[in-house]
Scaffold this motif. Sequence first.
Motif, PDB file in Angstrom:
ATOM      1  N   GLY A  71       0.854  -1.193   0.000  1.00 42.73           N
ATOM      2  CA  GLY A  71       0.000   0.000   0.000  1.00 42.73           C
ATOM      3  C   GLY A  71       0.877   1.226   0.000  1.00 42.73           C
ATOM      4  N   ASP A  72       0.859   1.935   1.133  1.00 38.02           N
ATOM      5  CA  ASP A  72       1.625   3.181   1.190  1.00 38.02           C
ATOM      6  C   ASP A  72       3.085   2.982   1.627  1.00 38.02           C
ATOM      7  N   GLY A  73       3.493   1.749   1.845  1.00 40.04           N
ATOM      8  CA  GLY A  73       4.890   1.499   2.187  1.00 40.04           C
ATOM      9  C   GLY A  73       5.252   1.820   3.620  1.00 40.04           C
ATOM     10  N   GLU A  74       4.228   1.985   4.427  1.00 37.81           N
ATOM     11  CA  GLU A  74       4.441   2.404   5.812  1.00 37.81           C
ATOM     12  C   GLU A  74       4.872   1.229   6.700  1.00 37.81           C
ATOM     13  N   LEU A  75       4.388   0.050   6.360  1.00 35.05           N
ATOM     14  CA  LEU A  75       4.542  -1.080   7.270  1.00 35.05           C
ATOM     15  C   LEU A  75       5.781  -1.919   6.979  1.00 35.05           C
ATOM     16  N   PHE A  76       6.112  -2.073   5.696  1.00 33.33           N
ATOM     17  CA  PHE A  76       7.164  -3.030   5.359  1.00 33.33           C
ATOM     18  C   PHE A  76       8.542  -2.399   5.306  1.00 33.33           C
ATOM     19  N   SER A  77       9.516  -3.175   5.720  1.00 34.85           N
ATOM     20  CA  SER A  77      10.895  -2.729   5.646  1.00 34.85           C
ATOM     21  C   SER A  77      11.385  -2.940   4.213  1.00 34.85           C
ATOM     22  N   PHE A  78      11.992  -1.924   3.637  1.00 30.80           N
ATOM     23  CA  PHE A  78      12.424  -2.005   2.249  1.00 30.80           C
ATOM     24  C   PHE A  78      13.401  -3.163   2.032  1.00 30.80           C
ATOM     25  N   TRP A  79      14.395  -3.251   2.869  1.00 25.04           N
ATOM     26  CA  TRP A  79      15.435  -4.259   2.644  1.00 25.04           C
ATOM     27  C   TRP A  79      15.090  -5.618   3.227  1.00 25.04           C
ATOM     28  N   ASN A  80      14.293  -5.622   4.309  1.00 20.72           N
ATOM     29  CA  ASN A  80      14.171  -6.873   5.064  1.00 20.72           C
ATOM     30  C   ASN A  80      12.864  -7.620   4.918  1.00 20.72           C
ATOM     31  N   ASP A  81      11.810  -6.957   4.475  1.00 23.10           N
ATOM     32  CA  ASP A  81      10.553  -7.686   4.333  1.00 23.10           C
ATOM     33  C   ASP A  81      10.458  -8.324   2.958  1.00 23.10           C
ATOM     34  N   TRP A  82       9.652  -9.349   2.893  1.00 21.68           N
ATOM     35  CA  TRP A  82       9.455 -10.105   1.666  1.00 21.68           C
ATOM     36  C   TRP A  82       8.310  -9.465   0.898  1.00 21.68           C
ATOM     37  N   TRP A  83       8.571  -8.355   0.250  1.00 22.46           N
ATOM     38  CA  TRP A  83       7.454  -7.662  -0.403  1.00 22.46           C
ATOM     39  C   TRP A  83       7.654  -7.544  -1.908  1.00 22.46           C
ATOM     40  N   SER A  84       8.871  -7.758  -2.382  1.00 24.80           N
ATOM     41  CA  SER A  84       9.170  -7.430  -3.779  1.00 24.80           C
ATOM     42  C   SER A  84       8.650  -8.476  -4.762  1.00 24.80           C
ATOM     43  N   GLY A  85       8.297  -9.646  -4.224  1.00 24.51           N
ATOM     44  CA  GLY A  85       7.856 -10.711  -5.122  1.00 24.51           C
ATOM     45  C   GLY A  85       9.012 -11.585  -5.559  1.00 24.51           C
ATOM     46  N   GLU A  86      10.240 -11.155  -5.288  1.00 27.08           N
ATOM     47  CA  GLU A  86      11.396 -11.933  -5.722  1.00 27.08           C
ATOM     48  C   GLU A  86      12.179 -12.485  -4.539  1.00 27.08           C
ATOM     49  N   GLY A  87      12.095 -11.809  -3.437  1.00 20.92           N
ATOM     50  CA  GLY A  87      12.869 -12.246  -2.281  1.00 20.92           C
ATOM     51  C   GLY A  87      13.196 -11.046  -1.424  1.00 20.92           C
ATOM     52  N   LYS A  88      13.980 -11.322  -0.404  1.00 18.41           N
ATOM     53  CA  LYS A  88      14.377 -10.258   0.498  1.00 18.41           C
ATOM     54  C   LYS A  88      15.461  -9.446  -0.206  1.00 18.41           C
ATOM     55  N   LEU A  89      15.294  -8.158  -0.337  1.00 19.27           N
ATOM     56  CA  LEU A  89      16.252  -7.374  -1.126  1.00 19.27           C
ATOM     57  C   LEU A  89      17.646  -7.365  -0.501  1.00 19.27           C
ATOM     58  N   SER A  90      17.693  -7.414   0.823  1.00 13.68           N
ATOM     59  CA  SER A  90      19.019  -7.408   1.461  1.00 13.68           C
ATOM     60  C   SER A  90      19.798  -8.666   1.100  1.00 13.68           C
ATOM     61  N   GLU A  91      19.076  -9.758   0.791  1.00 11.85           N
ATOM     62  CA  GLU A  91      19.758 -10.996   0.411  1.00 11.85           C
ATOM     63  C   GLU A  91      20.018 -11.068  -1.085  1.00 11.85           C
ATOM     64  N   LEU A  92      19.121 -10.474  -1.865  1.00 19.51           N
ATOM     65  CA  LEU A  92      19.333 -10.492  -3.316  1.00 19.51           C
ATOM     66  C   LEU A  92      20.472  -9.548  -3.713  1.00 19.51           C
ATOM     67  N   PHE A  93      20.597  -8.440  -2.967  1.00 17.85           N
ATOM     68  CA  PHE A  93      21.622  -7.440  -3.305  1.00 17.85           C
ATOM     69  C   PHE A  93      22.454  -7.090  -2.074  1.00 17.85           C
ATOM     70  N   PRO A  94      23.227  -8.044  -1.591  1.00 15.47           N
ATOM     71  CA  PRO A  94      23.953  -7.799  -0.337  1.00 15.47           C
ATOM     72  C   PRO A  94      24.936  -6.625  -0.427  1.00 15.47           C
ATOM     73  N   ARG A  95      25.541  -6.445  -1.594  1.00 15.24           N
ATOM     74  CA  ARG A  95      26.511  -5.333  -1.710  1.00 15.24           C
ATOM     75  C   ARG A  95      25.814  -3.991  -1.613  1.00 15.24           C
ATOM     76  N   LEU A  96      24.674  -3.897  -2.276  1.00  9.68           N
ATOM     77  CA  LEU A  96      23.930  -2.635  -2.212  1.00  9.68           C
ATOM     78  C   LEU A  96      23.395  -2.397  -0.800  1.00  9.68           C
ATOM     79  N   PHE A  97      22.975  -3.494  -0.182  1.00 12.19           N
ATOM     80  CA  PHE A  97      22.454  -3.383   1.181  1.00 12.19           C
ATOM     81  C   PHE A  97      23.535  -2.786   2.083  1.00 12.19           C
ATOM     82  N   ARG A  98      24.774  -3.242   1.870  1.00  9.95           N
ATOM     83  CA  ARG A  98      25.883  -2.772   2.704  1.00  9.95           C
ATOM     84  C   ARG A  98      26.120  -1.268   2.541  1.00  9.95           C
ATOM     85  N   ILE A  99      25.932  -0.756   1.324  1.00  7.60           N
ATOM     86  CA  ILE A  99      26.211   0.678   1.145  1.00  7.60           C
ATOM     87  C   ILE A  99      24.949   1.544   1.242  1.00  7.60           C
ATOM     88  N   SER A 100      23.819   0.909   1.605  1.00  5.52           N
ATOM     89  CA  SER A 100      22.604   1.715   1.775  1.00  5.52           C
ATOM     90  C   SER A 100      22.768   2.614   3.001  1.00  5.52           C
TER      91      SER A 100
END
Length: 359
Positions: A71-100
Amino acid sequence: MTKWIWRFLVDKNLLWAKVVRASHGEFVWENSGLSKVDGKRMQPGWWKNVVSICRGDEGKWMRDNVEVVLGDGELFSFWNDWWSGEGKLSELFPRLFRISDNRAGRIKSMGNWVEGSWTWNLGWSREPRGRELQQVQSLLSIINRRDLRVDNRDGWCWKAATNGVFSVKSAYETLSRERRQRNYQIKEDELTQISKIKAPAKVTLTAWKVIKGRLPTIDNLIRRQVAIQGPNLCVICNEWEESVEHLFFSCAKIEEVWKEVILWMGKQAVFHLKAKPHFNAFANLGKKEDVKFLTAVWCCVVWCIWKKRNECIFKQGSWSKERMVAEIKTRIWGWSSAFNLNQPNADFRRWNAAAQLQG
Ligand SMILES: [Zn+2]
């Protein structure tokens, strides 16, 4: 079990959910179930059981039916919640997660609404470079597939129900549909089926009455307009009114007994508060060859509870969880040779320490 998880997900303000967070930390929803954000081990107990069941094989049907609704993105964590449909973003893009520069941020904090449409604005602690630039492109192509909605709140959808809202009924129907073909279920012709359980007849008869709600518990007596003298309290806990559901399943002291017995069999479960689904769930805790054993144990537990309850009322008996669990084990041990139950363990001491189910 599913109800707890569902309410935990959708209603962050529930007192017990706050207590769980205070003692176990924050959780996120993944395709493998609930998982802890900090990765630390969880304290043992009720909540740990709920979480582990939802993550295990038994919880698969639930995970298949829960879907994140952005919805409005208020509830889910961008990097850590399973919302993208592909997986947890912090795990799919660990390097980017590190420099976020916003690793714990909610989705909402990772962009802005510009003239009614959502624009991502991911912040970095340093500029992405080399291969990271490519990864940013892949990341954007994944998250651009999901639409934020300014006028809707984030939430979860229960796919098994047409309105998307979880109910115990729809969960139970989904679960029974899945189990019907392969597992043991109590059918319409209950008495015949229950009388085949490998336990003494007086025990199976009591179990049948529990399932049918035909024992003279105080609530049933009142329903039949039998006059009751004295308080209607459960004699085991002395806190709540006695009813079949309370006495056999939801009384805090009785719950402890079930837990202990299940632990002894090497299983984990949180149960229904009604007799029939409770029985069915219990019978299916193990493999097919364990059904004979499990149904006998179930009957034994309810029979011991009923006996103890009557002792407390009529003979001034007193309650002890340890004594009850010991009695249950000893009885089953006695029956297991008499009824030739599927129990390979012939040494009582070892048996007492752990029932060896095959599954
Ligand atoms: Zn009670």
